[in-house]
Design an enzyme around this catalytic site. Sequence first.
Site, PDB file in Angstrom:
ATOM      1  N   HIS A 251       0.871  -1.336  -0.034  1.00 37.70           N
ATOM      2  CA  HIS A 251       0.100  -0.049   0.001  1.00 37.70           C
ATOM      3  C   HIS A 251       0.776   1.143   0.108  1.00 37.70           C
ATOM      4  CE1 HIS A 251      -3.110   2.847   1.037  1.00 37.70           C
ATOM      5  NE2 HIS A 251      -3.957   1.863   0.655  1.00 37.70           N
TER       6      HIS A 251
ATOM      7  N   ASP B 296     -11.344  -7.393   4.868  1.00 40.15           N
ATOM      8  CA  ASP B 296     -11.557  -5.969   5.361  1.00 40.15           C
ATOM      9  C   ASP B 296     -10.157  -5.016   4.405  1.00 40.15           C
ATOM     10  OD1 ASP B 296     -13.436  -6.112   7.263  1.00 40.15           O
ATOM     11  OD2 ASP B 296     -12.104  -7.130   8.560  1.00 40.15           O
ATOM     12  N   LEU B 297     -10.672  -4.497   3.588  1.00 37.49           N
ATOM     13  CA  LEU B 297      -9.900  -3.536   2.387  1.00 37.49           C
ATOM     14  C   LEU B 297      -8.759  -2.760   3.429  1.00 37.49           C
ATOM     15  CD1 LEU B 297      -9.354  -2.930  -0.449  1.00 37.49           C
ATOM     16  CD2 LEU B 297     -10.553  -0.859  -0.155  1.00 37.49           C
ATOM     17  N   ASP B 298      -7.475  -3.157   2.983  1.00 45.46           N
ATOM     18  CA  ASP B 298      -6.298  -2.676   3.568  1.00 45.46           C
ATOM     19  C   ASP B 298      -6.335  -2.556   5.074  1.00 45.46           C
ATOM     20  OD1 ASP B 298      -5.603  -1.726   1.208  1.00 45.46           O
ATOM     21  OD2 ASP B 298      -6.677   0.085   1.267  1.00 45.46           O
ATOM     22  N   GLU B 299      -6.892  -3.799   5.970  1.00 45.18           N
ATOM     23  CA  GLU B 299      -6.984  -3.607   6.995  1.00 45.18           C
ATOM     24  C   GLU B 299      -6.152  -5.127   7.502  1.00 45.18           C
ATOM     25  OE1 GLU B 299     -10.355  -2.528   9.207  1.00 45.18           O
ATOM     26  OE2 GLU B 299     -10.557  -0.615   7.984  1.00 45.18           O
TER      27      GLU B 299
END
Length: 302
Positions: A210, A244-247
């Site tokens: 990311h 869970d997106l980007d988590e």
Amino acid sequence: MTLTQHAPAPAAAGVRPGNQASLIVHGQDRTGIVAAVSSVLSKHQANIVQLDQYSDDPHGGTFFQRTVFSAPNLKAILPAVEADLQRQLAGGFELDFQLRDMSVPKRVAIFASKSDHCLLDLLWRHRRGELPVNVAMVVSNHTDHADEVRFFGIPFFHVPSPAGPDKSAAEAEHLKLLAGNVDFVVLARYMQILSNDFIERLGVPIINIHHSFLPAFIGAGPYAKAKQRGVKLVGATAHYVTEDLDEGPIIEQDVVRVNHAHTVEDLQRRGADVERAVLSRAVQWHSEDRVIRHGNHTIVFA
């Protein structure tokens, strides 16, 4: 659905530690675990090369251990070692463990879109023997990098992704390519969101890079947002992909210092350097069994 394969020469092999195996152990901490592991390995005349351990609470917390051991006849003794570990660790201590022959590199598929800095860096490091993996394929929703990938001797597959929210057709093609052929997937700036159904059906770890020091500046245009806020650091985060997106659990992060005089382009360039370094470390550590997932965080024996 258009599927284009560029099939070049076989891929170069990554680092293959000879006659070494990794053993990952985790579960409820209690007295005697290290002694039990050592006893099993000693019984089979295996030599411990590396040993790292951690407990999140010395009074009955969760125990984590990574052991690398060698033996001249490793392949022959591994089934017996595994059977003894099953009795001692799973049976006696109710621990989970994973045993792997490290001379067999993990198979990885790299997904990319138009940005090439992370993709080419991984392929370059693989060619130099710095990553102990077998790059099985590169998959992209664009054809921009087909020639560069072919230069490295890696199969390239073009799977277009529609602009709308329904990615099911593309993901079906991805599953045909990946199922049974890879041990993990790396998203090297692959600018498509993976559906929960795809993640579940794929069933192997997925590592994403990311372009920010999560959770800051999530979404499009992160460097422009960073410039507007006058940040003094830009960074990158490598993490496992979850529903869970980007988590997902974070594997590695890093930052580089910037100042008021840097333009958005300067920030992007410096950010790209950090992204390359962070992703390559995450891929290396995962491929060497140095990362243990525990809930939504990781223990990294790097």
